[in-house]
Design a protein around this motif. Sequence first.
Motif, short mmCIF file in Angstrom:
data_model
loop_
_atom_site.label_atom_id
_atom_site.label_comp_id
_atom_site.label_asym_id
_atom_site.label_seq_id
_atom_site.Cartn_x
_atom_site.Cartn_y
_atom_site.Cartn_z
N SER A 54 0.81 -1.22 0.00
CA SER A 54 0.00 0.00 0.00
C SER A 54 0.84 1.27 0.00
CB SER A 54 -0.91 0.00 1.22
OG SER A 54 -0.14 0.03 2.42
N GLY A 55 2.16 1.11 0.12
CA GLY A 55 3.03 2.29 0.06
C GLY A 55 3.55 2.78 1.40
N SER A 56 3.15 2.13 2.48
CA SER A 56 3.69 2.56 3.78
C SER A 56 5.14 2.11 3.90
CB SER A 56 2.86 1.99 4.92
OG SER A 56 2.88 0.59 4.90
N THR A 57 5.93 2.91 4.58
CA THR A 57 7.37 2.67 4.61
C THR A 57 7.90 2.52 6.03
OG1 THR A 57 7.77 5.06 4.58
CG2 THR A 57 7.76 3.92 2.46
N LEU A 58 9.01 1.81 6.11
CA LEU A 58 9.77 1.67 7.35
C LEU A 58 11.23 1.99 7.04
CD1 LEU A 58 8.50 -1.80 8.71
CD2 LEU A 58 7.93 0.46 9.63
N TYR A 59 11.91 2.60 7.99
CA TYR A 59 13.33 2.92 7.81
C TYR A 59 14.11 2.56 9.06
CZ TYR A 59 12.05 5.72 3.73
OH TYR A 59 11.58 6.14 2.52
N ALA A 60 15.32 2.09 8.85
CA ALA A 60 16.25 1.95 9.97
C ALA A 60 16.66 3.34 10.43
CB ALA A 60 17.49 1.16 9.52
N ASP A 61 16.90 3.47 11.72
CA ASP A 61 17.27 4.78 12.26
C ASP A 61 18.51 5.34 11.59
OD1 ASP A 61 16.30 4.08 15.73
OD2 ASP A 61 15.13 4.74 14.00
N SER A 62 19.41 4.48 11.21
CA SER A 62 20.68 4.93 10.64
C SER A 62 20.54 5.59 9.28
CB SER A 62 21.65 3.74 10.53
OG SER A 62 21.09 2.72 9.71
N VAL A 63 19.41 5.40 8.61
CA VAL A 63 19.24 5.97 7.27
C VAL A 63 18.09 6.96 7.18
CG1 VAL A 63 20.19 3.85 6.28
CG2 VAL A 63 17.70 4.18 6.35
N LYS A 64 17.34 7.13 8.26
CA LYS A 64 16.21 8.06 8.24
C LYS A 64 16.68 9.45 7.87
CE LYS A 64 12.99 5.89 11.48
NZ LYS A 64 12.39 5.96 12.85
N GLY A 65 15.95 10.08 6.98
CA GLY A 65 16.30 11.43 6.55
C GLY A 65 17.32 11.47 5.43
N ARG A 66 17.94 10.34 5.13
CA ARG A 66 18.94 10.30 4.05
C ARG A 66 18.50 9.39 2.90
NH1 ARG A 66 23.81 8.16 4.90
NH2 ARG A 66 23.12 6.68 6.51
N PHE A 67 17.83 8.29 3.22
CA PHE A 67 17.41 7.33 2.21
C PHE A 67 15.89 7.42 2.01
CE2 PHE A 67 20.96 3.89 2.81
CZ PHE A 67 21.91 4.89 2.69
N THR A 68 15.47 7.17 0.79
CA THR A 68 14.04 7.15 0.47
C THR A 68 13.73 5.96 -0.40
OG1 THR A 68 13.93 9.58 0.55
CG2 THR A 68 12.11 8.42 -0.52
N ILE A 69 12.75 5.18 0.01
CA ILE A 69 12.30 4.05 -0.79
C ILE A 69 11.02 4.45 -1.52
CG2 ILE A 69 10.95 3.01 1.09
CD1 ILE A 69 11.81 0.25 -0.01
N SER A 70 10.89 3.99 -2.75
CA SER A 70 9.67 4.24 -3.52
C SER A 70 9.44 3.08 -4.46
CB SER A 70 9.79 5.56 -4.30
OG SER A 70 10.86 5.49 -5.23
N ARG A 71 8.25 3.01 -5.00
CA ARG A 71 7.93 1.93 -5.92
C ARG A 71 7.14 2.46 -7.10
NH1 ARG A 71 5.18 -2.54 -2.68
NH2 ARG A 71 4.99 -3.52 -4.74
N ASP A 72 7.31 1.81 -8.23
CA ASP A 72 6.55 2.10 -9.43
C ASP A 72 5.95 0.78 -9.88
OD1 ASP A 72 5.59 2.62 -11.99
OD2 ASP A 72 7.24 3.95 -12.51
N ASN A 73 4.69 0.57 -9.54
CA ASN A 73 4.07 -0.72 -9.85
C ASN A 73 3.90 -0.94 -11.35
OD1 ASN A 73 3.90 -1.40 -7.14
ND2 ASN A 73 1.81 -0.62 -6.92
N ALA A 74 3.80 0.14 -12.11
CA ALA A 74 3.68 -0.01 -13.56
C ALA A 74 4.96 -0.58 -14.17
CB ALA A 74 3.35 1.33 -14.20
N LYS A 75 6.08 -0.33 -13.49
CA LYS A 75 7.37 -0.81 -13.99
C LYS A 75 7.90 -1.99 -13.19
CE LYS A 75 8.87 3.67 -15.81
NZ LYS A 75 9.93 4.71 -15.80
N ASN A 76 7.11 -2.47 -12.23
CA ASN A 76 7.56 -3.59 -11.38
C ASN A 76 8.91 -3.30 -10.76
OD1 ASN A 76 5.25 -4.95 -12.15
ND2 ASN A 76 6.30 -6.85 -12.65
N THR A 77 9.09 -2.09 -10.29
CA THR A 77 10.40 -1.67 -9.80
C THR A 77 10.27 -0.92 -8.48
OG1 THR A 77 11.25 -1.51 -12.06
CG2 THR A 77 12.49 -0.36 -10.34
N VAL A 78 11.22 -1.17 -7.60
CA VAL A 78 11.34 -0.40 -6.37
C VAL A 78 12.70 0.30 -6.40
CG1 VAL A 78 12.28 -2.32 -5.03
CG2 VAL A 78 11.10 -0.46 -3.86
#
Length: 122
Positions: A54-78
Amino acid sequence: QVQVVESGGGLVQAGGSLRLSCAASGRTFSRYAMGWFRQAPGKEREFVTSISWSGSTLYADSVKGRFTISRDNAKNTVYLQMNNLKPEDTAVYYCAARMMHSAALASEYGSWGQGTQVTVSS
């Protein structure tokens, strides 16, 4: 089971950015949660981030604010956008898949890629 293949790793200086991609096979990609893990030499594999179906995200504390995860379901890619990289981010980064909901435990994921090397120089 979905199959995943990572790409986009490389060598970057501290403070730089990289974007990793994880391409998945199969027609049910939108029903999968996708996770990124990493493993540095001599260390255990650790959770980095995940995104649910559904698009909800989790991050490790060590990467919060620096890393971003996203997905494109039309391209089958994260994607994993990594900014302000630090030498301690150096590791092999793995993409993983599981049905529906995010999880931070590697054992919860059934499909794994071969990994892509990220090296951050100081």
